[in-house]
Design a protein around this motif. Structure first.
Motif, PDB file in Angstrom:
ATOM      1  N   ARG A  96       0.864  -1.183   0.000  1.00 40.24           N
ATOM      2  CA  ARG A  96       0.000   0.000   0.000  1.00 40.24           C
ATOM      3  C   ARG A  96       0.896   1.227   0.000  1.00 40.24           C
ATOM      4  N   SER A 411     -19.353  -0.809  -0.456  1.00 44.06           N
ATOM      5  CA  SER A 411     -18.856  -0.676  -1.824  1.00 44.06           C
ATOM      6  C   SER A 411     -20.032  -0.656  -2.788  1.00 44.06           C
ATOM      7  N   HIS A 417     -15.060  -1.317 -13.792  1.00 47.48           N
ATOM      8  CA  HIS A 417     -13.766  -0.909 -13.241  1.00 47.48           C
ATOM      9  C   HIS A 417     -13.851   0.317 -12.339  1.00 47.48           C
ATOM     10  N   THR A 462     -13.111   4.926  -6.519  1.00 41.02           N
ATOM     11  CA  THR A 462     -12.079   3.893  -6.627  1.00 41.02           C
ATOM     12  C   THR A 462     -12.071   3.238  -7.997  1.00 41.02           C
ATOM     13  N   PHE A 463     -10.895   3.119  -8.567  1.00 39.95           N
ATOM     14  CA  PHE A 463     -10.698   2.354  -9.802  1.00 39.95           C
ATOM     15  C   PHE A 463     -10.073   1.014  -9.435  1.00 39.95           C
ATOM     16  N   LYS A 464     -10.561  -0.049 -10.073  1.00 38.57           N
ATOM     17  CA  LYS A 464     -10.022  -1.365  -9.760  1.00 38.57           C
ATOM     18  C   LYS A 464     -10.156  -2.288 -10.960  1.00 38.57           C
ATOM     19  N   VAL A 468     -15.034  -6.110  -9.701  1.00 38.55           N
ATOM     20  CA  VAL A 468     -15.379  -4.841  -9.058  1.00 38.55           C
ATOM     21  C   VAL A 468     -16.475  -5.027  -8.018  1.00 38.55           C
ATOM     22  N   ARG A 474      -8.489  -6.817  -5.188  1.00 34.46           N
ATOM     23  CA  ARG A 474      -7.427  -5.851  -5.413  1.00 34.46           C
ATOM     24  C   ARG A 474      -6.734  -6.200  -6.728  1.00 34.46           C
ATOM     25  N   GLU A 476      -6.430  -1.763  -6.257  1.00 33.01           N
ATOM     26  CA  GLU A 476      -7.286  -0.580  -6.298  1.00 33.01           C
ATOM     27  C   GLU A 476      -6.422   0.678  -6.317  1.00 33.01           C
ATOM     28  N   ARG A 478      -7.392   4.626  -5.243  1.00 32.55           N
ATOM     29  CA  ARG A 478      -8.485   5.381  -4.636  1.00 32.55           C
ATOM     30  C   ARG A 478      -8.134   6.854  -4.483  1.00 32.55           C
ATOM     31  N   THR A 516      -2.945   3.554  -3.326  1.00 29.98           N
ATOM     32  CA  THR A 516      -3.075   2.297  -4.045  1.00 29.98           C
ATOM     33  C   THR A 516      -2.857   1.156  -3.074  1.00 29.98           C
TER      34      THR A 516
END
Length: 520
Positions: A96, A411, A417, A462-464, A468, A474, A476, A478, A516
């Motif tokens: 992280r 979430s 994504h 958040t992009f992941k 999703v 993970r 991610e 954010r 991240t």
């Protein structure tokens, strides 16, 4: 001249339509037969040419197949060579990294252990979303080996590093160094083993116990057992009952960051873990001979706290846990894990048994921890958690520490994504150190008895990649905005903790940033 006349006469006789050979056939019949034989010869020649062409095509096909086979053999050989190098190799990681900025445009303060209650050896954590300023990484490497008799061995090592400095290069080697957090070997499937240990395996080295589990959303271990030692896992007593047994030795303090470096005193912990279905019963006894003989008041956990006169050198610990990876508290599809923990003496540190050498002989702790993950709708998941603890006579006879942390992570998946993350935390604290002291700037001070609440709210677009809809999937990336506040009384607990420090007092504060996180 005579010969020419005779030849002409013979030719005229032969090709005369009326001429008849000795076998009675005429010239016409002989010509017809000759023509038929020529036709048959031409047909055989054509067929021979066809067979020759077909043979050439077959030869070409066989040549192509041979070339393809050679290439395939070469490719297989290359793959075999590659697999021989990578056979059994393992690589895993957790990391992280993020930037935390407060509402004044300066470096933000925070962390899951930001509150005064977390000074109790990091027990009382709050939500971690939008509340981490550190850069941390764990890299794990392993190798699995299988031998001709069916026995196997597994080697694993983990290196880790962490820092709060956002610079691209950190040179402070006194506080920043790589730690070898794990290094051990497992082996099993011995033909000599039979009965309950037929399928058991042995291990030795430095490691985290296999049966540890945590609440990811608060970065809080429900159970963390670790150190250097040996053990045996998966002893099958009955069809439904199995046991894991281990002996660990460790110094006090968190692994890799213990302030106390005297190897003459180690806490030895003998642990028995039994599993029956989803139930787990853990029993641990521990001893640290000589721990009570340290007279320089040096804390064994890296804090500035001063030790009392009745330090424990023995302890006991018990945990009853229930793990359900299929249902949310038996109500619907999901996940839930719950533990009830009790300890005395050196075992009164419930999160990491055996890690706190400042506990008294009379110290006792009772702790409850639980979390779940619940799919609420097509694109929603909710993860509530709670940890609550009561301890008394912990560091001084007559002290008392009560606290409870509640956290909810949600979430909302908006696209394959992209998701919106939400988190709310509330922590209640009633802390009475009863005169416990600590050093700050060379002076001895007392922890103050305080009572109050802490609050935190976080919003994180958040992009992941991956799933999703899985709240724990993970990696991610954010963006986040976090608001925190707490009761003013908590600023008085200690002059060297976060609460009450310059620019970080009750009344509300904002943190913004990006982070991240990845594991695999």
């Amino acid at each position: 001249m005579r010969i020419s006349v005779m030849s002409a006469a013979v030719c005229c006789a032969l090709f005369s339509p009326s001429y008849v050979f000795a076998d009675g056939q005429s010239v016409e019949q002989r010509l017809a037969q000759l023509e038929q034989r020529l036709s048959m010869a031409e047909q055989r020649t054509a067929e021979a040419e066809k067979r020759a062409v077909k043979a050439e095509e077959q030869v070409a096909t066989l040549s192509q197949q041979a070339q393809a086979t050679d290439k395939k053999v070469e490719t297989v050989s290359q793959k075999q060579q590659k697999n021989a190098l990578a056979d059994g190799f393992e690589f895993n990681a957790y990391a992280r990294s993020g930037l935390l900025i407060n509402n004044h445009g300066k470096g933000g303060r925070g962390g899951p252990g930001v509150s005064p209650a977390s000074s109790l050896n990091g027990d009382a954590h709050v939500g971690r979303l939008g509340n981490e300023e550190d850069n941390y990484i764990e890299l794990s490497f392993g190798k699995r080996m299988t031998f001709d008799d069916g026995s196997w061995a597994h080697f694993k090592t983990m290196i880790a590093d962490g820092a709060t400095n956002p610079d691209p290069w950190v040179q402070d080697n006194d506080s920043h160094h790589i730690n070898v957090r794990q290094m051990y070997v497992e082996m099993g499937n011995f033909p000599e083993f039979s009965g309950p240990v037929q399928n058991a395996y042995l291990w030795a080295g430095k490691r985290f116990d296999r049966d540890n589990f945590d609440i990811h959303f608060t970065d809080s271990d429900i159970m963390f057992l670790g150190g250097t030692g040996a053990g045996i896992y998966d002893v099958q007593w009955t069809n439904n009952l199995k046991g894991d047994y281990s002996l660990y030795g460790r110094n006090f303090g968190d692994l890799g960051s213990s302030h106390y470096e005297d190897n003459d005193i180690q806490n030895l912990m003998l642990t028995a873990n039994h599993f029956y279905g989803n139930w787990q019963l853990m029993l641990t006894g521990m001893t640290a001979q000589g721990n009570d003989e340290l007279k320089d008041n040096t804390s064994t956990t890296g804090s500035y706290a001063l030790r009392s006169d009745n330090i424990a050198q023995n302890g006991y610990y018990a945990m009853l846990a229930y793990h359900d990876k299929q249902q949310f508290y038996g109500l619907t599809k999901g996940v839930s894990e719950t533990a009830l923990q009790f300890g005395g003496g050196l075992g009164a540190e419930a999160r990491q048994p055996g890690s706190d050498g400042d506990l008294t002989d009379n110290a006792i702790s009772l702790r409850f921890a639980s979390y779940g993950i619940l799919p609420v709708a097509k694109n929603w998941e909710i993860a509530p958690s709670v940890i609550a603890q009561h301890s008394e006579d912990r560091y001084r006879d007559g002290d008392r520490y009560d606290w409870a942390s509640f956290n909810v992570r949600a979430s909302q998946a908006l696209s394959p994504h992209f998701a919106l993350l939400y988190e709310a935390s509330w922590q209640y604290m009633d802390l009475d150190p009863n005169g416990r002291t600590y050093r700050s700037d060379g002076e001895v001070n007392q922890y103050q008895a305080v009572k109050g609440d802490f609050y935190k709210l976080t919003f994180a677009p958040t992009f992941k990649v991956g799933n999703v809809f899985d709240i724990k999937a993970r990696p991610e990336i954010r963006l986040f905005a976090t608001w925190m506040n707490w009761d003013k009384e908590l600023d008085r607990y200690a002059i060297n903790d976060d609460f009450g420090s310059k620019g970080f007092t009750a009344g509300g504060t904002w943190n913004f940033g990006v982070q991240t996180e990845i594991w695999f």
